[in-house]
Enzyme design. Structure first.
Site, short mmCIF file in Angstrom:
data_model
loop_
_atom_site.label_atom_id
_atom_site.label_comp_id
_atom_site.label_asym_id
_atom_site.label_seq_id
_atom_site.Cartn_x
_atom_site.Cartn_y
_atom_site.Cartn_z
N ASP A 1 -12.67 6.20 5.53
CA ASP A 1 -13.00 5.85 6.91
C ASP A 1 -13.24 4.35 7.12
O ASP A 1 -13.21 3.87 8.25
CB ASP A 1 -14.27 6.61 7.35
CG ASP A 1 -15.44 6.42 6.38
OD1 ASP A 1 -15.28 5.69 5.39
OD2 ASP A 1 -16.52 6.99 6.62
N HIS A 2 -13.43 3.60 6.05
CA HIS A 2 -13.72 2.16 6.20
C HIS A 2 -12.45 1.32 6.19
O HIS A 2 -12.15 0.61 7.15
CB HIS A 2 -14.65 1.69 5.07
CG HIS A 2 -16.09 2.07 5.25
ND1 HIS A 2 -16.52 3.36 5.32
CD2 HIS A 2 -17.20 1.30 5.37
CE1 HIS A 2 -17.84 3.37 5.48
NE2 HIS A 2 -18.27 2.13 5.51
N ASP B 1 -23.31 5.31 0.75
CA ASP B 1 -23.30 4.58 2.01
C ASP B 1 -24.72 4.65 2.57
O ASP B 1 -25.36 5.71 2.53
CB ASP B 1 -22.32 5.22 3.00
CG ASP B 1 -22.12 4.32 4.20
OD1 ASP B 1 -21.12 3.59 4.24
OD2 ASP B 1 -23.00 4.30 5.10
N ARG C 1 -25.72 -2.05 13.39
CA ARG C 1 -25.98 -3.36 12.78
C ARG C 1 -25.33 -4.47 13.59
O ARG C 1 -24.18 -4.32 14.01
CB ARG C 1 -25.41 -3.41 11.35
CG ARG C 1 -26.22 -2.56 10.43
CD ARG C 1 -25.76 -2.63 8.99
NE ARG C 1 -26.68 -1.80 8.22
CZ ARG C 1 -26.37 -1.14 7.13
NH1 ARG C 1 -25.16 -1.21 6.64
NH2 ARG C 1 -27.27 -0.41 6.52
N SER D 1 -26.57 -2.60 3.72
CA SER D 1 -25.68 -1.58 3.17
C SER D 1 -26.00 -1.22 1.72
O SER D 1 -26.78 -1.90 1.05
CB SER D 1 -24.24 -2.05 3.28
OG SER D 1 -23.81 -2.61 2.06
N ARG E 1 -23.62 -1.21 -0.54
CA ARG E 1 -22.49 -1.69 -1.34
C ARG E 1 -22.98 -2.30 -2.65
O ARG E 1 -23.70 -3.30 -2.67
CB ARG E 1 -21.65 -2.69 -0.54
CG ARG E 1 -22.32 -3.97 -0.17
CD ARG E 1 -21.50 -4.79 0.82
NE ARG E 1 -21.47 -4.13 2.11
CZ ARG E 1 -21.28 -4.75 3.27
NH1 ARG E 1 -21.05 -6.03 3.30
NH2 ARG E 1 -21.28 -4.08 4.41
C1 MIC Z 1 -22.02 -0.73 6.23
O1 MIC Z 1 -22.31 -0.16 7.28
O2 MIC Z 1 -22.40 -1.87 5.94
C2 MIC Z 1 -21.17 0.02 5.22
C3 MIC Z 1 -19.86 -0.66 5.15
O3 MIC Z 1 -20.96 1.34 5.64
C4 MIC Z 1 -21.91 -0.01 3.89
C5 MIC Z 1 -21.15 0.47 2.75
C6 MIC Z 1 -20.16 -0.50 2.22
O4 MIC Z 1 -20.41 -1.70 2.21
O5 MIC Z 1 -19.11 -0.03 1.79
C7 MIC Z 1 -23.24 0.75 3.90
O6 MIC Z 1 -23.89 0.79 4.92
O7 MIC Z 1 -23.69 1.24 2.87
FE1 SF4 Z 2 -19.03 2.93 8.97
FE2 SF4 Z 2 -21.20 1.74 7.96
FE3 SF4 Z 2 -20.43 1.30 10.46
FE4 SF4 Z 2 -21.39 3.63 9.85
S1 SF4 Z 2 -22.48 1.69 9.79
S2 SF4 Z 2 -19.59 3.25 11.09
S3 SF4 Z 2 -20.62 3.92 7.79
S4 SF4 Z 2 -19.31 0.75 8.61
#
Ligand code: MIC
Ligand code: SF4
Length: 689
Positions: free
Chosen positions: A112-113, A167, A427, A581, A583
C-alpha cells in the site's frame, strides 16, 4: 487467576456457516482467522481482582513477566501485518531466522505504500513480497486492495486478540478491541517465527468519553483534542483505554480513527471495548463469528484518567508542522488553500468519504483548490461507487487516486511551492508531503470537504443542513485481491529483483567507544527527519546501501559524507527522539553508516526498540542539562562500555576536549543488553539457536 469461560453467543456462531464467500481465502483458513478463540471468549469476565481491558487481554497472552508498569513483559502474538515499505526487510529477516512457515494464527502482507511504479524497483519488491508470502504461509493483499490498517480492520481484526504490525498505525485495529501494536520489521519477523514480543508494560490510561458528539464534530476532533491536551510525547509509556457512555455512539470506523492517531501521542496502543457496535460492524463485514463482548471489569483500576465531554468539542485542525498544534477550525478561516486531500489510514472509511460526498453534492471545488480522494480500501471504493457518492465527488471536481497511502507518505500529489494543503491524515511533519516548504494542516473529512468548496479553512458548522450517513447493513465482500498462501510451498520460487540487497548484520559492541558527535538535534525529531520517505527514497527500502545515502538529508545534506569520512560516530538528541513511524531503516541505515550510539533526553518507544534491534546504544542523560554542554562535533568516549553494560554498572561519557564526565542511563533490560552486546537482535536470536 481463573477466568470464567463462556462460549461465543449463539447468534454469531450460527451465522458463520452461512457466510457467502467470494474470497480466495480457503474456508479452513478463513474460519481460523475470523473466529474468536476459546481463550479470547474467556476474556469477557474475570474472577478475583477486577481487571481493565488491557490487563485482561495481556494476561491471556502473557508469556513472561508481570503486568506491572515499567517491567518487561513478553506476550504471545496472534496476528501480524506488514506493509511493503517495511515488509521487504521483515521477510528477509524472517528468512534469515530459518523458519519454513509462519507460526502465528494469521499473518498478512500488504502492499500500500510503494505503489507508484516509475521504475522496476517497486514492482520487483511487490513480486518478491507476493512469492515469499505464498511460500511462508502469509496472506498477500495485492496493490490496489487498500491501506493495510483499513483492510485489516475490515477483513481480519478480531476482538481480544493481539496484533503486531510493522507500521506505527497498527493500533487502528484497537478500534475493534484488539491489542494492536506497531513495531520494527525485525520484531514482526520474530513474531512470525512464533517468538513472543517483548515490551515494557505500559501504564493504562482510562479515557472516559461522556455524552455524544454534536453536529459536524467528529472522531477526528476527539483525537485532536487529546493531542492538544497531551502533546506528541504525552502518550509515551501509556496505553489509552476508552470507556464511558460516549463510546457506544461511536462506530467502529470512528473508533479506529481515534486509535489510529493515538500513534501520534507516542502511545504504545489504544483500545476500545467490543460491544454491540463492534458486533454490527462484524456482521456487516460478514464475519459475525469473530465477535465477542469485551469490556473492563466494573471497579477495575487504571494508572491515570482523562475525561472528554464529547458535547463540548468543536471542529479542530492541527496546524503545521506537528499533529499537536491543534486549533479550532473557526480560527483559521484566513488560511487559503491550494490542496485538500481526503484519505489515509486515519480517515478513508465508507463513512468518511460518504460524508464528504454529501457535502460536495451539487457543488464545485474552489478553482484554487485541487481536491484529491484516496479511498482506504477497494471495499470502500466499491461501496461509494454503488451508493453514488463516488459520482458526487467526481462531479464536484475531485481527483480520484488509488486505494493506497499515496500523498500521506509523499508518494504523489505534493503541494505546490510554499503551498497550503489541508488533509484528513495523521502526520504533518515538515517536508513529509514531498514539498519542503509546504504547510500541511490536518482535519476531519467534514472540515476538508467544506473547505474544498470555500477555498479556505472553514468550520463545517456553517452548513445549515445536518447530514447523517447510515453505515451499510452489509458491505460488499470480495476478497479476491487477498491471495492465500500456497498449498504446496515447496513449488514456490521466491523471485528477487536487483533492488533486493542482502541483509545487513551489526557488529558486536567493542570494549570501548571513542566517537565524534555527528549531529546534535532539537526535540521531537521524527523518523521522517532521520530517514526521509517520498517516492524516490521509499523505492530503496530493500536496498540498504542505497537508502543509507539519504540519512538526515533534509536536516543536514552533508551528514552522510561527514559520517563516512569519520568512519562512524554518534548522535545527540533532545526529547522524544525518533517519534513517528516504525521504519527500522531509521536505525538500520545509521547502523550501516557506523553510528554506534544516540544520547538523547528521551526516546520514542518504537524507535528506541529499533535502535536496540540494530545494535545502536540508546542512552539518556541522567542530567538533561548536560545536553547543552556537548558541542555539535565533540569527541566523546565511553570507556569499558561492554564491561559496564554486562555488570550492570553506571555508564559514563567523557567529553574528551572538556575533560568532563556525564552520567548516562541506558534502561536496558538484561535481554536488551545481550542484544546490544551481540550487535543486534538478529545476531542475538541466531546465537540463541
Ligand atoms: C508512516 O506513516 O510514516 C509510515 C510510512 O506508514 C511508517 C512506516 C514506514 O516508514 O514504512 C509508519 O508509520 O510506521
Ligand atoms: Fe500509510 Fe502511514 Fe499514511 Fe497510514 S500514516 S496512510 S500507513 S503512510
Amino acid at each position: 487467576m481463573a477466568l470464567k469461560k463462556k462460549s461465543a453467543p449463539k447468534a454469531g456462531a450460527k451465522k458463520t456457516g452461512r457466510v457467502t464467500r467470494k474470497s480466495g481465502l480457503p474456508k479452513k483458513a478463513e474460519s481460523k482467522q475470523t473466529k474468536s478463540s476459546a481463550n479470547t471468549a474467556a476474556l469477557r469476565q474475570t474472577r478475583g481482582t477486577p481487571l481493565n481491558l488491557v490487563q485482561k487481554i495481556l494476561k491471556e497472552h502473557l508469556v513472561s513477566g508481570e503486568l506491572t508498569p515499567g517491567s518487561e513483559i513478553a506476550i504471545r502474538i496472534d496476528q501480524t501485518l506488514t506493509q511493503d515499505a517495511t515488509g521487504t526487510m521483515a521477510y528477509l529477516q524472517f528468512e534469515a531466522l530459518g523458519i519454513p512457515r509462519v507460526r502465528t494464527k494469521l499473518s498478512v502482507s500488504y502492499v500500500d505504500h510503494n505503489t507508484l511504479q516509475t521504475g522496476f524497483e517497486n514492482a520487483d519488491d511487490h513480486r518478491f513480497l507476493q512469492t515469499i508470502a505464498a511460500k511462508k504461509g502469509v496472506f498477500f493483499s495485492r496493490p490496489g486492495n487498500g491501506i493495510c490498517h483499513q483492510v485489516h480492520l475490515e477483513r481480519f481484526a478480531v476482538p481480544g486478540q493481539t496484533l503486531l504490525g510493522s507500521d506505527s498505525h497498527t493500533p487502528t485495529s484497537g478500534g475493534m478491541g484488539m491489542i494492536a501494536i506497531g513495531a520494527g520489521g525485525l520484531d514482526v519477523a520474530c513474531a512470525m517465527a512464533g517468538q513472543p514480543f517483548y515490551l515494557t508494560m505500559p501504564k493504562v490510561m482510562n479515557v472516559v468519553l461522556k455524552g455524544r458528539l454534536g453536529p459536524w464534530v467528529t472522531a477526528k476532533d476527539v483525537i485532536l483534542e487529546i493531542l492538544r491536551r497531551l502533546t506528541v510525547k504525552g502518550g509515551v509509556g501509556w496505553i489509552l483505554e476508552y470507556s464511558g457512555d460516549g463510546v457506544k455512539s461511536l462506530s467502529v470506523a470512528e473508533r479506529a480513527t481515534i486509535t489510529n492517531m493515538g500513534a501520534e501521542l507516542g502511545a504504545t496502543t489504544s483500545i476500545f471495548p467490543s460491544d454491540e457496535m463492534t458486533r454490527k460492524f462484524l456482521r456487516a463485514q460478514k464475519r459475525p463469528a469473530a465477535w465477542l463482548p469485551l469490556a473492563a471489569d466494573p471497579n477495575c483500576t487504571y494508572d491515570g484518567q482523562l475525561e472528554i465531554d464529547l458535547r463540548k468539542l468543536q471542529p479542530l485542525v492541527a496546524a503545521p508542522h506537528s499533529p499537536d498544534k491543534v486549533v479550532p477550525a473557526s480560527e483559521l478561516k484566513h488560511v487559503k488553500l491550494n490542496q485538500v486531500v481526503i484519505g489515509s489510514c486515519t480517515n478513508s472509511s465508507y463513512h468518511d468519504l460518504s460524508v464528504a460526498a454529501a457535502i460536495l453534492r451539487g457543488k464545485k471545488v474552489h478553482p484554487d483548490v485541487s481536491l484529491v480522494i484516496a479511498p482506504g480500501s477497494k471495499q470502500v471504493l466499491q461501496t461509494i461507487s454503488k451508493s453514488g457518492a463516488l459520482t458526487d465527488l467526481i462531479l464536484a471536481g475531485a481527483r480520484l487516486i488509488e486505494c493506497a497511502c499515496g500523498p500521506c507518505i509523499g508518494v504523489g500529489q505534493a503541494p505546490p511551492s510554499g503551498g497550503v494543503s489541508l488533509r484528513t491524515f495523521n502526520r504533518n511533519f515538515k517536508g513529509r508531503s514531498g514539498t519542503a516548504d509546504a504547510e500541511v494542516y490536518l482535519c476531519s473529512p467534514e472540515v476538508a470537504a467544506v473547505s474544498a468548496i470555500a477555498g479556505h479553512i472553514e468550520d463545517p458548522r456553517t452548513l445549515k443542513k445536518r447530514i447523517t450517513i447510515q453505515e451499510p447493513a452489509a458491505y460488499l465482500i470480495d476478497d479476491s485481491m487477498i491471495l492465500p498462501p500456497a498449498k504446496d510451498p515447496d513449488k514456490v520460487e521466491v523471485v528477487r529483483g536487483p533492488n533486493i540487497k542482502p541483509l545487513p548484520l551489526g557488529e558486536p559492541l567493542p570494549e570501548m567507544l571513542r566517537l565524534r558527535v555527528m549531529l546534535k538535534t532539537g526535540d521531537n525529531v521524527t523518523t521522517d527527519d532521520i530517514m526521509p520517505a517520498g517516492a524516490k527514497i521509499l523505492a530503496l527500502r530493500s536496498n540498504l546501501p542505497a537508502i543509507s545515502e539519504y540519512v538526515f538529508t533534509n536536516m543536514d545534506p552533508n551528514f552522510v559524507k561527514r559520517v563516512k569520512a569519520a568512519g562512524g560516530g554518534l548522535i545527540v538528541g533532545g526529547e522524544n527522539y525518533g517519534q513517528g513511524s516504525s521504519r527500522e531503516h531509521a536505525a538500520m541505515a545509521p547502523m550501516y553508516l557506523g553510528i554506534k550510539a544516540v544520547i538523547a533526553k528521551s526516546f520514542a518507544r518504537i524507535h528506541r526498540a529499533n535502535l536496540i534491534n540494530f545494535g545502536i546504544l540508546p542512552l539518556v542523560f541522567t542530567d538533561p542539562r548536560n545536553y547543552d554542554e556537548i558541542e555539535p562535533n565533540a569527541e566523546l568516549e565511553l570507556p569499558y562500555v561492554r564491561q559496564l553494560l554486562e555488570s550492570g554498572k553506571q555508564l559514563i561519557i567523557k567529553n574528551v576536549a572538556r575533560h568532563v564526565d556525564y552520567a548516562v542511563e541506558h534502561n536496558l533490560t538484561p535481554r536488551q543488553v545481550q542484544i546490544i552486546l551481540a550487535g543486534g537482535l538478529l545476531n542475538y536470536v541466531k546465537s540463541q539457536g
